[in-house]
Design a protein around this motif. Sequence first.
Motif, short mmCIF file in Angstrom:
data_model
loop_
_atom_site.label_atom_id
_atom_site.label_comp_id
_atom_site.label_asym_id
_atom_site.label_seq_id
_atom_site.Cartn_x
_atom_site.Cartn_y
_atom_site.Cartn_z
N ASN A 56 -13.54 11.77 34.40
CA ASN A 56 -14.78 11.33 35.04
C ASN A 56 -15.43 10.16 34.33
O ASN A 56 -16.58 9.81 34.59
N SER A 57 -14.69 9.53 33.41
CA SER A 57 -15.22 8.39 32.68
C SER A 57 -15.26 7.15 33.57
O SER A 57 -14.47 7.00 34.50
N GLU A 58 -16.21 6.27 33.27
CA GLU A 58 -16.29 5.01 34.01
C GLU A 58 -15.11 4.10 33.72
O GLU A 58 -14.89 3.10 34.40
N PHE A 59 -14.32 4.43 32.69
CA PHE A 59 -13.18 3.61 32.31
C PHE A 59 -11.85 4.21 32.82
O PHE A 59 -10.78 3.78 32.42
N LYS A 60 -11.96 5.19 33.70
CA LYS A 60 -10.77 5.90 34.18
C LYS A 60 -9.74 4.96 34.76
O LYS A 60 -8.56 4.97 34.38
N HIS A 61 -10.14 4.12 35.71
CA HIS A 61 -9.19 3.26 36.41
C HIS A 61 -8.60 2.18 35.48
O HIS A 61 -7.42 1.83 35.59
N GLU A 62 -9.42 1.69 34.56
CA GLU A 62 -8.92 0.71 33.61
C GLU A 62 -7.87 1.33 32.69
O GLU A 62 -6.84 0.73 32.38
N LEU A 63 -8.12 2.58 32.26
CA LEU A 63 -7.15 3.29 31.43
C LEU A 63 -5.85 3.51 32.18
O LEU A 63 -4.76 3.34 31.64
N GLN A 64 -5.96 3.90 33.45
CA GLN A 64 -4.76 4.10 34.26
C GLN A 64 -3.94 2.81 34.35
O GLN A 64 -2.72 2.83 34.18
N ASN A 65 -4.61 1.70 34.63
CA ASN A 65 -3.90 0.43 34.77
C ASN A 65 -3.24 -0.01 33.47
O ASN A 65 -2.17 -0.62 33.48
N ASP A 66 -3.88 0.28 32.34
CA ASP A 66 -3.34 -0.15 31.05
C ASP A 66 -2.16 0.70 30.60
O ASP A 66 -1.19 0.19 30.03
N VAL A 67 -2.23 2.01 30.84
CA VAL A 67 -1.21 2.93 30.34
C VAL A 67 0.00 2.99 31.27
O VAL A 67 1.13 3.19 30.82
N GLU A 68 -0.23 2.78 32.58
CA GLU A 68 0.84 2.95 33.57
C GLU A 68 2.11 2.15 33.27
O GLU A 68 3.22 2.70 33.31
N ILE A 99 6.72 10.83 28.23
CA ILE A 99 6.25 12.12 28.72
C ILE A 99 4.79 12.32 28.36
O ILE A 99 3.98 12.79 29.16
N VAL A 100 4.44 11.96 27.13
CA VAL A 100 3.05 12.09 26.67
C VAL A 100 2.13 11.27 27.57
O VAL A 100 1.07 11.74 28.01
N MET A 101 2.53 10.03 27.87
CA MET A 101 1.69 9.17 28.71
C MET A 101 1.63 9.68 30.15
O MET A 101 0.60 9.55 30.81
N MET A 102 2.72 10.26 30.63
CA MET A 102 2.71 10.82 31.98
C MET A 102 1.69 11.95 32.07
O MET A 102 0.89 12.01 33.03
N LEU A 103 1.67 12.83 31.08
CA LEU A 103 0.70 13.93 31.09
C LEU A 103 -0.73 13.42 30.95
O LEU A 103 -1.66 13.96 31.55
N PHE A 104 -0.91 12.37 30.17
CA PHE A 104 -2.24 11.76 30.04
C PHE A 104 -2.73 11.25 31.39
O PHE A 104 -3.89 11.47 31.79
N LEU A 105 -1.84 10.57 32.14
CA LEU A 105 -2.21 10.04 33.45
C LEU A 105 -2.46 11.15 34.46
O LEU A 105 -3.35 11.05 35.31
N ILE A 106 -1.68 12.23 34.38
CA ILE A 106 -1.91 13.36 35.28
C ILE A 106 -3.29 13.96 35.01
O ILE A 106 -4.02 14.32 35.94
N GLY A 107 -3.66 14.06 33.73
CA GLY A 107 -4.99 14.54 33.39
C GLY A 107 -6.07 13.64 33.94
O GLY A 107 -7.10 14.12 34.46
N LEU A 108 -5.87 12.32 33.87
CA LEU A 108 -6.84 11.37 34.41
C LEU A 108 -6.99 11.50 35.92
O LEU A 108 -8.05 11.21 36.48
N GLU A 109 -5.92 11.92 36.60
CA GLU A 109 -5.92 11.98 38.07
C GLU A 109 -6.66 13.20 38.60
O GLU A 109 -6.89 13.31 39.80
#
Length: 637
Positions: free
Chosen positions: A262-274, A62-72
């Motif tokens: 808005n970080s330049e590492f947004k997509h990399e973070l998404q791919n790693d956490v997903e 759940i924590v990671m889901m909310l983190f990804l929603i924030g990134l989106e």
Amino acid sequence: MDGLAFYAFAYLAAAVFAVIVSQRLGLGTVVGYIAAGVIIGPVLQVSTAGSDYLEQFSEFGIVMMLFLIGLEIDPQMVWKLRAKLLGLGGLQVAATIGVITVVGTAIGFTWQQSLLFGFIGALSSTAIVLQTLEEKGMLESDGGRASFAVLLFQDFAVIPMLACIPLMAAAGNAAPAGHGSTLIQHLPGWASALLTLAAVAFVVIAGQYLSRPIFRLIALLRLREIFTAMALLLVVAIALLMSAVGLSPALGAFLGGVVLANSEFKHELQNDVEPFKGLLLGLFFMTIGAKIDLGILRDNWLVIFAATLALATIKVVVLLPLAWTFKVRTAAGWLFALGLAQAGEFGFVLLSIGQERQILTGQIASIAILVITMGMILTPALFAIYARIAILIDNRQGQNEADQPDEGTIIIAGVGRFGQIVNRMLLANGHKTVILDYRADVVDDIRRFGIKSFFGDASRPDLLESAGLSKADLLIVAIDDRDRATEIVSHARQQNPNIRIIARAYDRLHHYELLDAGADHIVRELFGSSVEAAGLALQSLGMHPYEVEKRKSIFVDEDVAGLNRMAPLVDQSTRVSDNPTFIAGFKDIGRVIESAMRGERTTYEEIVRRGWSPPELGESHSPPIHTTRAPPAGTEP
């Protein structure tokens, strides 16, 4: 049999089996994970040793889901959808919470329980609804866009809901349960408030100014696995900090995701956490299923079924008037209302926290879990009901008078990125067109520019007839829905044999389907732009521009000729990758193009002698340039 290996085997085997079956039945992965939990818990009675620890571990999903929603969160997207996001989404959540709270209190629940049920009922299943809309090609329709906006608002609304539950528990004098003591437990009120604000500020500042340099250093050192470890460390650290000051870990993770959106590492973070999010979230839903008491299901099946129907009815009653108020018209309004009539995945999260905070008893929580699950299972049936309603609306009401198109000699079906360019070219050359599109907002926008356009589904025969199909000289099918495009071409050819039809093809195989349906000219959607990009690549590699243009022309001519020659090899009942004759022909075409590029005619003449001659002009409709987007295995644009 006991031990970690056995429990891992039991959980993984149940998950794989149940999720595959659930997905094949069209019920989604969430229902599959819950069913897996039922299998390993109530059914097989697998030992639950260490289940408390396992449950705490799974909550990180759940924590990671909310983190990804924030990134989106994309400010531009939120601003674009602001009317439906805030207006339609906000009113839907508020109205649903209000109605369910009143009904719950009236039938004997406490206000805390009723409000919690309102929170749960106000949410819908993002995963199931979006997947179904995408599969049915309705995500870009009026109803689909409205559904997406409301689902996005619901995801945002989870954050204040999570923050309200501890306050509700305190108001009900429930002893707050938790996973340990907090830093603010023995501090005075002013000090605990300051510490809480300091923790939130630290997350914002650290996310903005501390984490980015660390990620940048790891990226420069090319430590791929350490980047993944750092992403997980960030999520876990935020969760621990929020827990230490008595806040929801999910709330902190969401905040951290927004900071890094808005970080330049947004997509990399998404791919790693997903991947971790998916596994841990699946484990969370399995622990929910393991808590289900089959005896409660047996003894309360009537109550569960009635509550499921009551929830769906309440949501439709709330959603349908809101849809009409926000001009989500006719059938689109029913799609919106019925598609969102179930409760969602976050309902399980709220139930788990509500039970932990002693707002709900174990039996009530079990019944509520079953109600949410039943609503998800019934979602395909709700979409089937929508389909029937849409047909009835089309047959009995037809289009509103304001949407009846004028008759025209040129009809364009679909005015997205593809159709708009075609339309502009025709208008610039003095031709008048009639445009049909099923997205009301697009139609309204185009009308502001003085271009005649009309709302409606161009695959409907009556709408095409209203647009003057029987007298039209030209039909351009520019929609990106493969099946509907073929259906429109077939109907138009039957109703007006003399009309010229230009159709947009999804790929090489769709080209042949449109050819059979009666299209005169077929344009593979990415063919021209792909050839242009290849030409630029050759020029960048040092080839003279004149030579590039000559080779582009050769490639187009040979590819189109090969497309025609291979038409008899297509077998609709066999996959391209399983059709050896088609594969052999495709390879021959490649050899022809390579030879033509080198100025050789040997290979081409050899193939022609074997029978690879193009059809006569009168044999079929002659398609010029044809293109695709993402072809199946064994094909290309």
